[in-house]
Design a protein around this motif. Structure first.
Motif, PDB file in Angstrom:
ATOM      1  N   GLU A   1      39.122 -72.539  43.325  1.00  5.68           N
ATOM      2  CA  GLU A   1      39.312 -73.619  42.365  1.00  5.68           C
ATOM      3  C   GLU A   1      38.032 -73.868  41.571  1.00  5.68           C
ATOM      4  O   GLU A   1      38.070 -74.061  40.353  1.00  5.68           O
ATOM      5  N   ALA A   2      36.893 -73.842  42.262  1.00  8.58           N
ATOM      6  CA  ALA A   2      35.627 -74.085  41.562  1.00  8.58           C
ATOM      7  C   ALA A   2      35.373 -72.991  40.531  1.00  8.58           C
ATOM      8  O   ALA A   2      34.974 -73.289  39.393  1.00  8.58           O
ATOM      9  N   ALA A   3      35.633 -71.733  40.912  1.00 10.30           N
ATOM     10  CA  ALA A   3      35.365 -70.634  39.977  1.00 10.30           C
ATOM     11  C   ALA A   3      36.240 -70.757  38.735  1.00 10.30           C
ATOM     12  O   ALA A   3      35.749 -70.719  37.596  1.00 10.30           O
ATOM     13  N   VAL A   4      37.565 -70.946  38.943  1.00  6.50           N
ATOM     14  CA  VAL A   4      38.468 -71.010  37.794  1.00  6.50           C
ATOM     15  C   VAL A   4      38.222 -72.285  36.978  1.00  6.50           C
ATOM     16  O   VAL A   4      38.182 -72.255  35.743  1.00  6.50           O
ATOM     17  N   GLY A   5      38.025 -73.417  37.668  1.00  5.45           N
ATOM     18  CA  GLY A   5      37.822 -74.678  36.965  1.00  5.45           C
ATOM     19  C   GLY A   5      36.568 -74.655  36.111  1.00  5.45           C
ATOM     20  O   GLY A   5      36.576 -75.096  34.955  1.00  5.45           O
ATOM     21  N   LEU A   6      35.477 -74.122  36.652  1.00  6.67           N
ATOM     22  CA  LEU A   6      34.246 -74.081  35.867  1.00  6.67           C
ATOM     23  C   LEU A   6      34.376 -73.106  34.704  1.00  6.67           C
ATOM     24  O   LEU A   6      33.814 -73.353  33.630  1.00  6.67           O
TER      25      LEU A   6
ATOM     26  N   ILE B   1      29.175 -72.786  46.272  1.00  8.25           N
ATOM     27  CA  ILE B   1      29.931 -73.584  45.305  1.00  8.25           C
ATOM     28  C   ILE B   1      29.000 -74.509  44.525  1.00  8.25           C
ATOM     29  O   ILE B   1      29.086 -74.619  43.298  1.00  8.25           O
ATOM     30  N   MET B   2      28.061 -75.163  45.243  1.00  8.43           N
ATOM     31  CA  MET B   2      27.189 -76.107  44.534  1.00  8.43           C
ATOM     32  C   MET B   2      26.220 -75.381  43.611  1.00  8.43           C
ATOM     33  O   MET B   2      25.846 -75.899  42.558  1.00  8.43           O
TER      34      MET B   2
END
Lengths: 98, 171
Positions: free
Chosen positions: A70-75, B64-65
């Motif tokens: 989610e972090a990869a796609v969202g960013l 992630i951070m």
């Protein structure tokens, strides 16, 4: 052991995450608040895994994998929006508003 | 002793989460969130999940951070925008909704799972003694949860492809 306190802490952390999503406009900070909520849920899983079996810890594993995706796609989406609009302020990104 | 350490790290987690939500600069928010994640890793250790705590530090605080900080610095958003935080009305709504959410969730603190499905106290520690810290998690992961584990790899592949496609200027 410490099941009640752990669940209380995770409830407080989740609430802080929800409040953060409501009071901020910066898309990246809102994203970080979502990560905070995911972590609060992870704490619940780990606390309950003590008494209900190791499956809870496995679920934390899956939550972490989903959070990373989610972090990869969202960013990447935020990057694409920034390229078009020169801002990440959600107050100004209102293309879907009728 | 364990209880004292638990509450100390819980206080660090909650305090830095509050600072993460209220700081104006995105960089400061991200760094306070890193501290929250470290404190949560300490709580995981106290709750008999040492391997998950290591993963928390490696994956969340480490990967992630860093991705978040990387994007903040790439877009040059380190300085706080004037309109980042909403007005007093939004704070009131957030406070009311937060309190409304906290009351039912706090009921969880007194709830306990039914005794019939609870394992006896210390089962997890005994399992870890017997199979090792990683083995206790790895064995069910590669036996009972093998199919979800494989599907996770598909999810990660889709995320990689999606991120590349979205972030590319032209294909």
């Amino acid at each position: 052991m410490l099941l009640g306190p752990a669940l209380a802490v995770s409830a407080v952390l989740f609430t802080i995450g929800v409040a953060g999503v409501l009071i901020r406009r910066n898309a990246i900070v809102i994203f970080m608040c979502v990560e905070l909520m995911l972590n609060a849920v992870n704490l619940t899983f780990v606390a309950l895994a003590q008494r209900l079996g190791v499956s809870g810890q496995i679920f934390v594993f899956f939550v972490m994998a989903v959070a990373a995706a989610e972090a990869a796609v969202g960013l990447a989406i935020i990057l694409a929006i920034y390229r078009h609009r020169e801002t990440v302020d959600l107050g100004k990104i209102n293309l879907l508003k009728g | 002793m364990t209880t004292t350490i638990f509450w100390a790290f819980a206080a660090i987690a909650v305090g830095s989460a509050l600072l993460c939500v209220t700081r104006r600069s995105p960089i400061a928010s991200a760094l306070w969130l890193v501290l929250t994640l470290f404190a949560l890793a300490a709580l995981f250790v106290i709750l008999d999940a040492q391997f998950i705590a290591v993963l928390q530090v490696l994956v969340y605080a480490g990967a992630i951070m860093v991705l978040f900080l990387f994007v903040i610095m790439l877009l040059n958003l380190g300085r706080a925008g004037p309109s980042d935080r909403k007005g007093a009305l939004a704070w009131a709504v957030a406070g009311a909704l937060g309190a409304g959410l906290l009351v039912p969730l706090a009921g969880l603190a007194r709830a306990a799972p039914p005794a019939a499905i609870q394992l006896p106290e210390g089962t997890m520690a005994a399992l870890q003694q017997q199979q090792g810290l990683v083995g206790a998690v790895a064995r069910p992961l590669f036996e009972t949860y093998l199919v979800p584990f494989e599907i996770t790899s598909l999810l990660l592949l889709a995320a990689i492809v999606g991120a590349v496609v979205l972030a590319k200027r032209k294909l």
